[in-house]
Design an enzyme around this catalytic site. Sequence first.
Site, PDB file in Angstrom:
ATOM      1  N   GLU A  47      12.932 -19.764 -16.579  1.00 31.43           N
ATOM      2  CA  GLU A  47      11.883 -20.651 -17.400  1.00 31.43           C
ATOM      3  C   GLU A  47      10.863 -19.943 -18.211  1.00 31.43           C
ATOM      4  O   GLU A  47      10.007 -19.481 -17.221  1.00 31.43           O
ATOM      5  CB  GLU A  47      11.450 -21.901 -16.683  1.00 31.43           C
ATOM      6  CG  GLU A  47      10.561 -22.736 -17.542  1.00 31.43           C
ATOM      7  CD  GLU A  47       9.930 -23.884 -16.575  1.00 31.43           C
ATOM      8  OE1 GLU A  47       8.723 -24.484 -17.172  1.00 31.43           O
ATOM      9  OE2 GLU A  47      10.054 -24.226 -15.478  1.00 31.43           O
ATOM     10  N   ARG A  51       3.653 -20.995 -23.411  1.00 35.19           N
ATOM     11  CA  ARG A  51       2.151 -21.110 -23.494  1.00 35.19           C
ATOM     12  C   ARG A  51       1.283 -19.770 -23.895  1.00 35.19           C
ATOM     13  O   ARG A  51       0.213 -19.845 -23.649  1.00 35.19           O
ATOM     14  CB  ARG A  51       1.818 -21.309 -21.795  1.00 35.19           C
ATOM     15  CG  ARG A  51       2.191 -22.442 -21.260  1.00 35.19           C
ATOM     16  CD  ARG A  51       1.905 -22.441 -19.585  1.00 35.19           C
ATOM     17  NE  ARG A  51       2.367 -23.349 -18.839  1.00 35.19           N
ATOM     18  CZ  ARG A  51       2.385 -23.633 -17.771  1.00 35.19           C
ATOM     19  NH1 ARG A  51       1.345 -22.944 -17.085  1.00 35.19           N
ATOM     20  NH2 ARG A  51       2.925 -24.574 -17.012  1.00 35.19           N
ATOM     21  N   LYS A 134      12.369 -33.205 -13.255  1.00 36.13           N
ATOM     22  CA  LYS A 134      11.254 -32.188 -12.725  1.00 36.13           C
ATOM     23  C   LYS A 134      10.092 -33.163 -12.056  1.00 36.13           C
ATOM     24  O   LYS A 134       9.670 -33.941 -12.573  1.00 36.13           O
ATOM     25  CB  LYS A 134      10.780 -31.367 -13.809  1.00 36.13           C
ATOM     26  CG  LYS A 134       9.563 -30.381 -13.599  1.00 36.13           C
ATOM     27  CD  LYS A 134       8.939 -29.923 -14.776  1.00 36.13           C
ATOM     28  CE  LYS A 134       7.795 -29.027 -14.399  1.00 36.13           C
ATOM     29  NZ  LYS A 134       7.268 -28.338 -15.564  1.00 36.13           N
TER      30      LYS A 134
END
Length: 214
Positions: A47, A51, A134
């Site tokens: 993943e 950011r 999640k």
Amino acid sequence: MTPQDASAAAMKICLLAPVIPVLVIKDASTAADLARALVAGGLPALEVTLRTPAALDVIREMATVAGGHVGAGTLLTTRDVENAKAAGATFGVAPGATDRLLDACEANDLPLLPGAATASEAMRLLERGYTVQKFFPAEANGGAAALKAIGAPIPQVKFCPTGGVTLQNAPAYLALSNTLCVGGSWVAPADLVQAGDWAGITALAAQAAALARG
């Protein structure tokens, strides 16, 4: 892509290994080597969080690595979904879920791990058809005990808890019947990435890959 199809695809990703590395990478030039190190250690699902300015380039580089399955994390907008898909992401991860984000992922055939922090959020996603979610932020929301409690009345939903998960507390999550895998950043610490210590990262990945699931 239907929510059911998305959850089936997300399930396959989550079952590849007990840990999905959560990666915040600032320099795309290290991306392929990092991906190879993690895949070599037994962690093929990666993943890459959106950011940093380099995130999409990181996804492009990692998508070229044999044996890897690269996803985009921190999906917040329709544009994020479109950019991630174009960069080569094969799945997405979001800290929460909005109708607009879910619509975008379904329209772009990008399997999503949508975030849920409460029973109501998990139920709402389940109502739409998402059975793989999640749990975020895991530790701040009560940790494994909270996830176990959510699982009792909602056993149809399986989770990938992320947020504060470490090598030390991962086993408590993985022992739960409603946990498929965990997401964690400890397998790719910034100092090892900056040093190019790929053997060290492979060792951490192998340690994580050996964690037992309940």
